[in-house]
Design an enzyme around this catalytic site. Structure first.
Site, mmCIF file in Angstrom:
data_model
loop_
_atom_site.group_PDB
_atom_site.id
_atom_site.type_symbol
_atom_site.label_atom_id
_atom_site.label_comp_id
_atom_site.label_asym_id
_atom_site.label_seq_id
_atom_site.Cartn_x
_atom_site.Cartn_y
_atom_site.Cartn_z
ATOM 1 N N LYS A 38 0.829 -1.211 0.000
ATOM 2 C CA LYS A 38 0.000 0.000 0.000
ATOM 3 C C LYS A 38 0.866 1.264 0.000
ATOM 4 O O LYS A 38 0.665 2.158 -0.827
ATOM 5 C CB LYS A 38 -0.909 0.011 1.248
ATOM 6 C CG LYS A 38 -1.580 1.364 1.498
ATOM 7 C CD LYS A 38 -2.458 1.343 2.714
ATOM 8 C CE LYS A 38 -1.806 1.778 3.988
ATOM 9 N NZ LYS A 38 -1.707 3.229 4.225
ATOM 10 N N ASN A 39 1.807 1.328 0.933
ATOM 11 C CA ASN A 39 2.524 2.593 1.105
ATOM 12 C C ASN A 39 3.536 2.864 -0.008
ATOM 13 O O ASN A 39 3.994 4.001 -0.155
ATOM 14 C CB ASN A 39 3.162 2.661 2.503
ATOM 15 C CG ASN A 39 2.085 2.852 3.567
ATOM 16 O OD1 ASN A 39 0.949 3.215 3.251
ATOM 17 N ND2 ASN A 39 2.413 2.586 4.826
ATOM 18 N N CYS A 133 -5.548 8.376 9.123
ATOM 19 C CA CYS A 133 -5.787 7.788 10.444
ATOM 20 C C CYS A 133 -5.341 8.759 11.537
ATOM 21 O O CYS A 133 -4.372 9.506 11.369
ATOM 22 C CB CYS A 133 -5.002 6.489 10.597
ATOM 23 S SG CYS A 133 -5.588 5.178 9.541
ATOM 24 N N ARG A 138 -0.230 15.101 13.218
ATOM 25 C CA ARG A 138 0.455 14.630 12.004
ATOM 26 C C ARG A 138 0.913 15.851 11.202
ATOM 27 O O ARG A 138 0.317 16.205 10.195
ATOM 28 C CB ARG A 138 -0.457 13.694 11.199
ATOM 29 C CG ARG A 138 -0.839 12.450 11.991
ATOM 30 C CD ARG A 138 -1.532 11.407 11.166
ATOM 31 N NE ARG A 138 -0.633 10.732 10.241
ATOM 32 C CZ ARG A 138 -0.980 9.675 9.500
ATOM 33 N NH1 ARG A 138 -2.204 9.191 9.590
ATOM 34 N NH2 ARG A 138 -0.126 9.119 8.674
ATOM 35 N N ASP A 322 3.558 0.343 12.343
ATOM 36 C CA ASP A 322 2.287 -0.161 11.819
ATOM 37 C C ASP A 322 2.010 -1.616 12.239
ATOM 38 O O ASP A 322 0.907 -2.112 12.044
ATOM 39 C CB ASP A 322 2.243 -0.024 10.292
ATOM 40 C CG ASP A 322 2.194 1.440 9.872
ATOM 41 O OD1 ASP A 322 1.797 2.279 10.708
ATOM 42 O OD2 ASP A 322 2.568 1.745 8.727
ATOM 43 N N ARG A 414 -9.387 0.082 3.820
ATOM 44 C CA ARG A 414 -8.506 1.108 3.245
ATOM 45 C C ARG A 414 -7.155 0.522 2.864
ATOM 46 O O ARG A 414 -6.543 0.968 1.905
ATOM 47 C CB ARG A 414 -8.223 2.210 4.278
ATOM 48 C CG ARG A 414 -9.378 3.086 4.563
ATOM 49 C CD ARG A 414 -8.956 4.123 5.544
ATOM 50 N NE ARG A 414 -8.015 5.013 4.854
ATOM 51 C CZ ARG A 414 -7.868 6.281 5.148
ATOM 52 N NH1 ARG A 414 -8.562 6.805 6.121
ATOM 53 N NH2 ARG A 414 -7.016 7.025 4.496
HETATM 54 N N1 EPU Z 1 6.588 14.253 11.399
HETATM 55 C C1 EPU Z 1 6.867 15.570 11.704
HETATM 56 N N2 EPU Z 1 6.853 16.484 10.681
HETATM 57 C C2 EPU Z 1 6.583 16.138 9.398
HETATM 58 C C3 EPU Z 1 6.292 14.794 9.095
HETATM 59 C C4 EPU Z 1 6.291 13.870 10.128
HETATM 60 O O1 EPU Z 1 7.127 15.911 12.849
HETATM 61 O O2 EPU Z 1 6.590 17.010 8.533
HETATM 62 C C5 EPU Z 1 6.594 13.251 12.484
HETATM 63 C C6 EPU Z 1 5.233 12.614 12.690
HETATM 64 O O3 EPU Z 1 4.429 13.357 13.565
HETATM 65 C C7 EPU Z 1 5.602 11.259 13.254
HETATM 66 C C8 EPU Z 1 6.948 10.936 12.566
HETATM 67 O O4 EPU Z 1 7.437 12.188 12.082
HETATM 68 O O5 EPU Z 1 5.815 11.348 14.626
HETATM 69 C C9 EPU Z 1 6.868 9.974 11.403
HETATM 70 O O6 EPU Z 1 5.903 10.413 10.455
HETATM 71 P P1 EPU Z 1 6.025 10.040 8.900
HETATM 72 O O7 EPU Z 1 6.056 11.301 8.129
HETATM 73 O O8 EPU Z 1 7.131 9.059 8.702
HETATM 74 O O9 EPU Z 1 4.628 9.316 8.641
HETATM 75 P P2 EPU Z 1 3.712 9.420 7.378
HETATM 76 O O10 EPU Z 1 4.544 9.590 6.156
HETATM 77 O O11 EPU Z 1 2.604 10.359 7.617
HETATM 78 C C10 EPU Z 1 3.834 6.880 6.786
HETATM 79 C C11 EPU Z 1 2.834 5.782 6.580
HETATM 80 C C12 EPU Z 1 2.216 5.388 7.911
HETATM 81 C C13 EPU Z 1 3.336 4.953 8.884
HETATM 82 C C14 EPU Z 1 4.391 6.064 8.993
HETATM 83 C C15 EPU Z 1 5.595 5.645 9.818
HETATM 84 C C16 EPU Z 1 2.021 6.227 4.365
HETATM 85 C C17 EPU Z 1 0.907 6.716 3.505
HETATM 86 N N3 EPU Z 1 1.810 6.252 5.683
HETATM 87 O O12 EPU Z 1 3.098 7.977 7.339
HETATM 88 O O13 EPU Z 1 1.436 4.251 7.629
HETATM 89 O O14 EPU Z 1 2.783 4.730 10.173
HETATM 90 O O15 EPU Z 1 4.857 6.422 7.670
HETATM 91 O O16 EPU Z 1 6.187 4.505 9.283
HETATM 92 O O17 EPU Z 1 3.051 5.806 3.882
HETATM 93 C C18 EPU Z 1 -0.444 2.883 7.744
HETATM 94 O O18 EPU Z 1 -0.065 2.338 6.686
HETATM 95 O O19 EPU Z 1 -1.371 2.426 8.464
HETATM 96 C C19 EPU Z 1 0.198 4.110 8.186
HETATM 97 C C20 EPU Z 1 -0.341 4.910 9.058
#
Ligand code: EPU
Length: 435
Positions: A38-39, A133, A138, A322, A414
Site C-alpha cells: 500500500k505505502n 488515520c 500529524r 504499523d 482502506r
Molecule cells: N513528522 C513531523 N513532521 C513532518 C512529518 C512527520 O514531525 O513534517 C513526524 C510525525 O508526527 C511522526 C513521525 O514524524 O511522529 C513519522 O511520520 P512520517 O512522516 O514518517 O509518517 P507518514 O509519512 O505520515 C507513513 C505511513 C504510515 C506509517 C508512517 C511511519 C504512508 C501513507 N503512511 O506515514 O502508515 O505509520 O509512515 O512509518 O506511507 C499505515 O499504513 O497504516 C500508516 C499509518
C-alpha cells in the site's frame, strides 16, 4: 469513473455498517499470498504524474485508498486502464491541472504526495490538507521545509496547501525527524529540479527504495535510497513506456505472520521479501515462535507458549509502528508481562480500550503499554479505530473464546486487500455481514 461515483463508493464504505463476525480459537493453517505494498503504491501512482507519457504498474493492491487515489488522478486528467485485478496502464500525458481539492482528498493521508508530484511537474500545486488515520499530531512541517529549500513558496489557506515556484533548484536538506512522507515528497519535487538535492536523515523504509527504483526506471537519477543520504541529480524530463512491479506489502505480511502465531497456527506467507521482515522475525523468534525463511516466503508456526518480550517501534529497519497494534494483540497471550514503547507516533494506543472489552489487561503510560498476558481474551463487540488498530481487532477476535464483532471495518478495507477472505482460506471462522 466519476468523482460522484467514488464519493458514493467512499460513503458506502463508511456508512453501510458492514461488520466482521469472528468465532475465535481456530488455528490458521495453509498458505496466503501477500498483495502489493500500500505505502509504495500510494507514492508510485502520483509519481507517474512526473512523466509525460504512460507506464504499466503491476502488483497494485485492491484497497480503498488506491480506489480513491485512482479517482483523484483521473480527475486531474490521467487515463487509467485496468489490465487485470492488480495492474494498470496509466497515461499522464493529458494531466493538465495542478489543483487537487476533491472532497475525497481529505480522507486520504497519502494525498499529500500530490503536493510533491504536482510541484515537480507544474512548479505549482494546490492540494487539500491531508487527512488519514488519527494517532496524534500529524504535521507536514518537514515536507514544507523541503519544498521551500528547493525554492518554492508555501502557504496554507482555507484548508489547502498552496505551493508556487518560479523554478526548483536542488539543495541540501536535513530532515529534523525521520519522515517517510517528507522523504518521498522531497524526492518527487526534486527529481526534475535543476542541480543536486541531498536528503540527510531520510526515512529508509522499503517503499522509499521502491519509489526511487520506479523514478529511476523513468530516467531519474536518484542514488542512496535506503541509506543515510539520498542524492538526487535533477533531470529535464522523465520518460514513460516501462513496466514496473510494486514490492510486496511488508505490513500485510507481518499481520499474517502475527495472526499465525496468535492462533497457534502454521502458515506459509508467500510473495514477500524476508529481509523486510527481519525486525518482526527476530521478535517472533524471541517469543518462541518458529519462523522459517525461504527466498520469497516465510513459514510461521507456533504450538508452544509465547514468551513475553519488550518492543520499541522505530523507523525502518526498526520494528514498524504499523505492526504495533497487531503485535499487542498477540502479546495478550504471552507468558508474563510485555512492554511496547511507541517510538514514532504520539498517540497510537486508543485501540487498547477496545482490547480491554475482551478482557485484555493492558496499562498505558504515555508512549508505553504494559501488557499482562495472564488473561485469555473473550469475544466482544469492538471497533476498528484506524487501519492497523483494525487488524489488531481481527487478530484479537481470532484468538478469543466466543464471538467477536468488529465494526468500522472501512478502516481495514482502506489498506488490507480482502483480509477476511484471505483469513477464511486459512481456516478462520470470519464473516462479513451487513447490518
Ligand atoms: N513528522 C513531523 N513532521 C513532518 C512529518 C512527520 O514531525 O513534517 C513526524 C510525525 O508526527 C511522526 C513521525 O514524524 O511522529 C513519522 O511520520 P512520517 O512522516 O514518517 O509518517 P507518514 O509519512 O505520515 C507513513 C505511513 C504510515 C506509517 C508512517 C511511519 C504512508 C501513507 N503512511 O506515514 O502508515 O505509520 O509512515 O512509518 O506511507 C499505515 O499504513 O497504516 C500508516 C499509518
Amino acid at each position: 469513473m466519476s468523482d460522484q461515483f467514488f464519493t458514493k463508493e467512499w460513503e458506502r464504505w463508511c456508512w453501510t455498517l458492514e461488520k466482521l463476525v469472528i468465532h475465535g480459537q481456530k488455528r490458521l493453517k495453509g498458505e496466503v499470498t501477500v498483495s502489493g505494498a500500500k505505502n509504495a503504491a500510494v507514492a508510485i501512482l502520483p509519481a507517474a504524474i512526473l512523466s509525460d507519457g504512460h507506464c504499466t504498474i503491476e502488483n497494485i493492491p485492491d484497497i480503498l485508498d488506491i480506489s480513491i487515489l485512482k479517482n483523484i488522478l483521473t480527475n486531474l486528467g490521467a487515463r487509467i486502464e485496468h489490465l487485470n485485478d492488480s495492474s494498470i496502464r496509466i497515461d499522464t500525458s493529458k494531466v493538465n491541472s495542478y489543483t487537487a481539492t476533491d472532497k475525497q482528498i481529505g480522507n486520504l493521508r497519502a494525498s499529500y504526495y500530490l503536493m510533491g508530484a504536482l510541484l515537480g511537474r507544474f512548479k505549482k500545486a494546490v492540494v487539500t490538507f491531508p487527512g488519514g488515520c488519527d494517532f496524534g499530531v500529524r504535521p507536514i512541517d518537514q515536507h514544507i521545509k523541503g519544498f521551500e529549500a528547493l525554492g518554492a513558496k508555501v502557504e496554507i489557506e482555507h484548508g489547502k496547501v498552496i505551493i508556487n515556484a518560479n523554478k526548483l533548484i536542488g539543495a541540501p536538506i536535513y530532515l529534523d525527524v525521520v519522515s517517510v512522507g517528507a522523504t518521498i515528497n522531497i524526492m518527487l519535487a526534486a527529481v526534475k529540479a535543476e542541480g543536486i538535492t541531498t536528503i540527510e536523515n531520510p526515512a529508509k523504509e522499503p517503499h522509499i527504495v521502491d519509489l526511487a527504483n520506479f523514478l529511476n526506471a523513468m530516467g531519474a537519477d536518484i542514488k542512496g535510497a535506503g541509506t543515510d543520504v539520498i542524492k538526487i541529480r535533477g533531470v529535464r524530463e522523465l520518460k514513460g513506456g516501462h513496466v514496473y512491479t510494486i514490492i510486496p506489502d511488508q505490513i500485510e505480511a507481518g499481520t499474517f505472520m502475527i495472526a499465525a502465531a496468535a492462533t497457534r497456527g502454521d502458515v506459509l506467507v508467500k510473495n514477500i521479501i524476508p529481509k523486510h521482515m527481519e525486525s518482526l522475525t527476530a521478535k517472533l523468534m524471541e517469543m518462541n515462535v518458529r519462523v522459517q525463511e525461504y527466498d520469497d516466503s516465510i513459514r510461521v508456526s507456533s504450538k508452544d507458549k509465547i514468551q513475553n518480550v519488550n518492543i520499541k517501534t522505530l523507523p525502518y529497519p526498526g520494528f514498524p509502528t504499523d505492526l504495533h497494534p497487531p503485535v499487542t494483540a498477540l502479546l495478550c497471550r504471552a507468558e508474563g508481562t510485555s512492554i511496547i514503547t511507541e517510538g514514532v507516533w504520539d498517540n497510537r494506543f486508543q485501540y487498547v480500550d477496545e482490547l480491554k472489552r475482551m478482557g485484555a489487561k493492558i496499562k498505558v503510560e504515555g508512549r508505553m503499554a504494559v501488557i499482562d498476558g495472564s488473561v485469555r481474551l473473550t469475544g466482544a463487540p469492538i471497533r476498528a479505530l484506524d487501519l492497523r488498530a483494525g487488524a489488531a481487532m481481527v487478530i484479537a477476535g481470532l484468538m478469543a473464546r466466543g464471538e467477536t464483532t468488529v465494526s468500522n471495518i472501512h478502516y481495514i478495507d482502506r489498506g488490507y486487500e480482502k483480509l477476511d477472505e484471505k483469513l477464511r482460506a486459512l481456516g478462520a471462522d470470519i464473516q462479513r455481514i451487513q447490518e
